[in-house]
Write a protein that holds these residues in place. Structure first.
Motif, PDB file in Angstrom:
ATOM      1  N   LEU A  87       0.850  -1.187   0.000  1.00 43.63           N
ATOM      2  CA  LEU A  87       0.000   0.000   0.000  1.00 43.63           C
ATOM      3  C   LEU A  87       0.884   1.236   0.000  1.00 43.63           C
ATOM      4  O   LEU A  87       1.639   1.482   0.945  1.00 43.63           O
ATOM      5  N   TYR A  88       0.767   2.020  -1.069  1.00 45.66           N
ATOM      6  CA  TYR A  88       1.523   3.268  -1.191  1.00 45.66           C
ATOM      7  C   TYR A  88       0.600   4.446  -0.888  1.00 45.66           C
ATOM      8  O   TYR A  88      -0.430   4.624  -1.547  1.00 45.66           O
ATOM      9  N   LEU A  89       0.963   5.245   0.109  1.00 45.68           N
ATOM     10  CA  LEU A  89       0.224   6.452   0.437  1.00 45.68           C
ATOM     11  C   LEU A  89       0.773   7.643  -0.342  1.00 45.68           C
ATOM     12  O   LEU A  89       1.927   7.631  -0.775  1.00 45.68           O
ATOM     13  N   TYR A  90      -0.043   8.664  -0.526  1.00 44.83           N
ATOM     14  CA  TYR A  90       0.314   9.888  -1.254  1.00 44.83           C
ATOM     15  C   TYR A  90       0.703   9.580  -2.703  1.00 44.83           C
ATOM     16  O   TYR A  90       1.499  10.305  -3.304  1.00 44.83           O
ATOM     17  N   ALA A  91       0.136   8.514  -3.253  1.00 46.43           N
ATOM     18  CA  ALA A  91       0.456   8.070  -4.616  1.00 46.43           C
ATOM     19  C   ALA A  91      -0.689   8.467  -5.547  1.00 46.43           C
ATOM     20  O   ALA A  91      -1.675   7.746  -5.676  1.00 46.43           O
ATOM     21  N   ASN A  92      -0.565   9.612  -6.181  1.00 47.18           N
ATOM     22  CA  ASN A  92      -1.598  10.136  -7.062  1.00 47.18           C
ATOM     23  C   ASN A  92      -1.394   9.619  -8.484  1.00 47.18           C
ATOM     24  O   ASN A  92      -0.403   9.956  -9.139  1.00 47.18           O
TER      25      ASN A  92
END
Length: 525
Positions: free
Chosen positions: A182-187
């Motif tokens: 799970l990658y956060l801040y991945a737009n």
């Protein structure tokens, strides 16, 4: 395991088996289905673990249709998505919602209720909504009687309330998993395809801090919500100039909401008659409430949209006032305090409260001094007819990552208005026939609707499901027509909306899609 996309080296390429874009209820439900299954899964969430103003601002857009909520308030861009301000209401769609109905253009699903019901049972568990039991008779007793109305006109029904904010509830499970990344801040700013747009090769990811990288996968699932799903497809236009999957100009069309309006007041003949069945909770152990829904026979006979009626204590004017931004925010904040949590969009709600202090004071006074003999309001939630001119498009303004912001044109009209009026008239006749009291229909204001009309924070229909590519964006398996390895999850695939809150159906369809993707990998995809 949870990772921060801002720490990924600029220019990197991450390779995986399955890439799921969006960490809301659909994306999380799909990712969980692959834990410890021998496949590598990359789950890309545009936000972090908590609300963040800079990230949230990427949701800003323009409303050009019927007045609607600010688009950066309507949705939440952090792990859990819309469930971070979800009321928790869980209820399957009605069987009739899946039918192609005369008088309702573009209605009908390519699947039916019986097909989806096993997935609803699984979804109840994922949503933590308790036992899958929506039999209205089970919750009736002497202290909680149902209104004795003709069942070919109106039916009592129940909905349950879950206590699951997906980002919080499933965070640790996702973090412990060795194969879910799970990658956060991945737009995700673009879906990149092969030369003829027959398959997606990678997605281009950007962070607000400047890092850019790609994720390559065998299968991609787009699960970013009813407004962002079409936005990303339309913005991915390097090969197909009209947008990916938009060869028939259907991406973004058929935007639907549930119309919520205080439409009538019920004046009981016996002021001591108990309406407890229609108020929370259903029992000491089950959070939920009863409501009235329009019987399928009445819908078919009058060619009406679906509608449900919630029994709300207080006058219609009070209920209309409750729908104001300030009163709604004050109610939400008080509920959050009682539940021992803080909503992620706290600053937005505080601003709403400050701007509506006069309405909050009047509303609170009316609630405090309500008489048991007062009439009760009936709040209607009305299905919106599919309308191709109600749509999401791209506007001229770019966000901080260079992606066009959305432009929403929310449209509805005569069929919704006729449904409201004829349901109210039928209810008035039926309540009088049964000797229960009388119904007072709320007069329209200058808008042509009763005061307090608004949406229900539900965005649906913009990448609708249909077996024929001339009439839908995704096929029966939720695969984008013409693109071999791109699937869409979420309420954007709904052909019609019914009146049930969409989260349970979103999760049911996500579980169904997960099973389909598992089959593809078992076949050697």
């Amino acid at each position: 395991m949870i990772k921060d996309a801002r720490s990924v080296a600029d220019g990197s390429r991450i390779k995986t088996d399955l890439c799921v874009i969006g960490g809301g209820p659909a994306g999380i439900s799909i990712a969980r289905e692959f834990i410890a299954r021998g496949l590598q899964v990359c789950l890309l969430e545009a936000g972090g673990l908590e609300y963040d103003d800079g990230t949230q601002a990427l949701y800003k857009g323009e409303n050009i249709g019927h007045p609607y909520y600010d688009l950066n308030v309507l949705r939440l861009r952090f792990l859990g998505g819309g469930t971070n301000h979800w009321g928790g209401w869980c209820l399957p769609l009605d069987s009739i919602d899946f039918e192609a109905r005369p008088g309702i253009p573009d209605s009908g699903w390519p699947i039916d209720f019986e097909h989806l019901e096993p997935f609803y049972r699984r979804a109840a568990e994922v949503c933590n909504a308790g036992e899958y039991d929506y039999d209205p008779q089970r919750w009736e007793d002497e202290s909680q009687p149902r209104l004795a109305l003709a069942e070919d006109k109106f039916l009592s029904a129940v909905m349950k309330r879950a206590q699951t904010f997906f980002g919080q509830f499933y965070r640790d499970e996702l973090d412990r998993s060795s194969n879910i990344h799970l990658y956060l801040y991945a737009n995700v700013v673009e879906l990149e395809t092969d030369s003829n747009a027959r398959s997606v090769k990678s997605v281009r990811v950007a962070t607000l801090q400047g890092a850019r990288f790609h994720v390559d996968a065998k299968v991609f699932v787009l699960a970013t919500g009813g407004i962002e799903n079409p936005r990303l497809l339309l913005a991915s236009n390097k090969v197909q100039s009209a947008g990916l999957g938009n060869g028939n100009d259907l991406v973004g069309r058929f935007f639907m909401e549930h119309l919520m309006v205080p439409g009538a007041m019920f004046l009981p003949a016996d002021p001591t008659f108990s309406l407890a069945y229609y108020e929370e909770p259903l029992s000491e152990s089950v959070m939920g409430t009863g409501f009235l829904r329009v019987a399928p026979e009445l819908m078919r006979d009058k060619k009406l949209l679906n509608a449900r009626l919630l029994v709300m204590p207080g006058m219609a004017q009070e209920l209309a006032m409750k729908e104001s931004a300030g009163v709604s925010s004050a109610t939400l904040l008080w509920g959050a305090v009682r539940a021992g949590r803080s909503p992620g969009d706290l600053s937005l709600h505080i601003a709403n409260v400050i701007g509506d202090l006069d309405k909050i004071a009047i509303y609170s006074y009316r609630r405090a001094f309500r008489s048991p003999a007062d009439p009760v309001s009936l709040k209607y939630e009305i299905e919106q007819a599919p309308d191709p001119e109600s749509r999401v498009t791209l506007g001229p303004e770019l966000d901080a990552l260079g992606t066009p912001r959305v432009r929403l044109n929310w449209k509805f009209g005569d069929l919704e208005r006729r449904t409201l009026r004829q349901v109210s008239e039928a209810l008035a006749i039926e309540v009088g026939r049964a000797g229960l009291g009388r119904i007072q229909i709320v007069d329209d204001d200058e808008t042509g609707w009763p005061p307090g009309l608004r949406g229900s924070w539900h965005q649906m229909g913009t990448t609708k499901m249909n077996a024929d590519p001339a009439h839908g964006v995704v096929d029966t398996d939720c695969r984008v027509h013409g693109v071999a390895n791109l699937f869409i999850a979420g309420s954007s695939v709904f052909p019609t909306s019914g009146t049930s809150n969409p989260t349970m159906t979103i999760v049911a369809l996500a579980l169904r899609l997960s099973d389909h993707i598992k089959g593809l990998f078992q076949q050697g995809m």
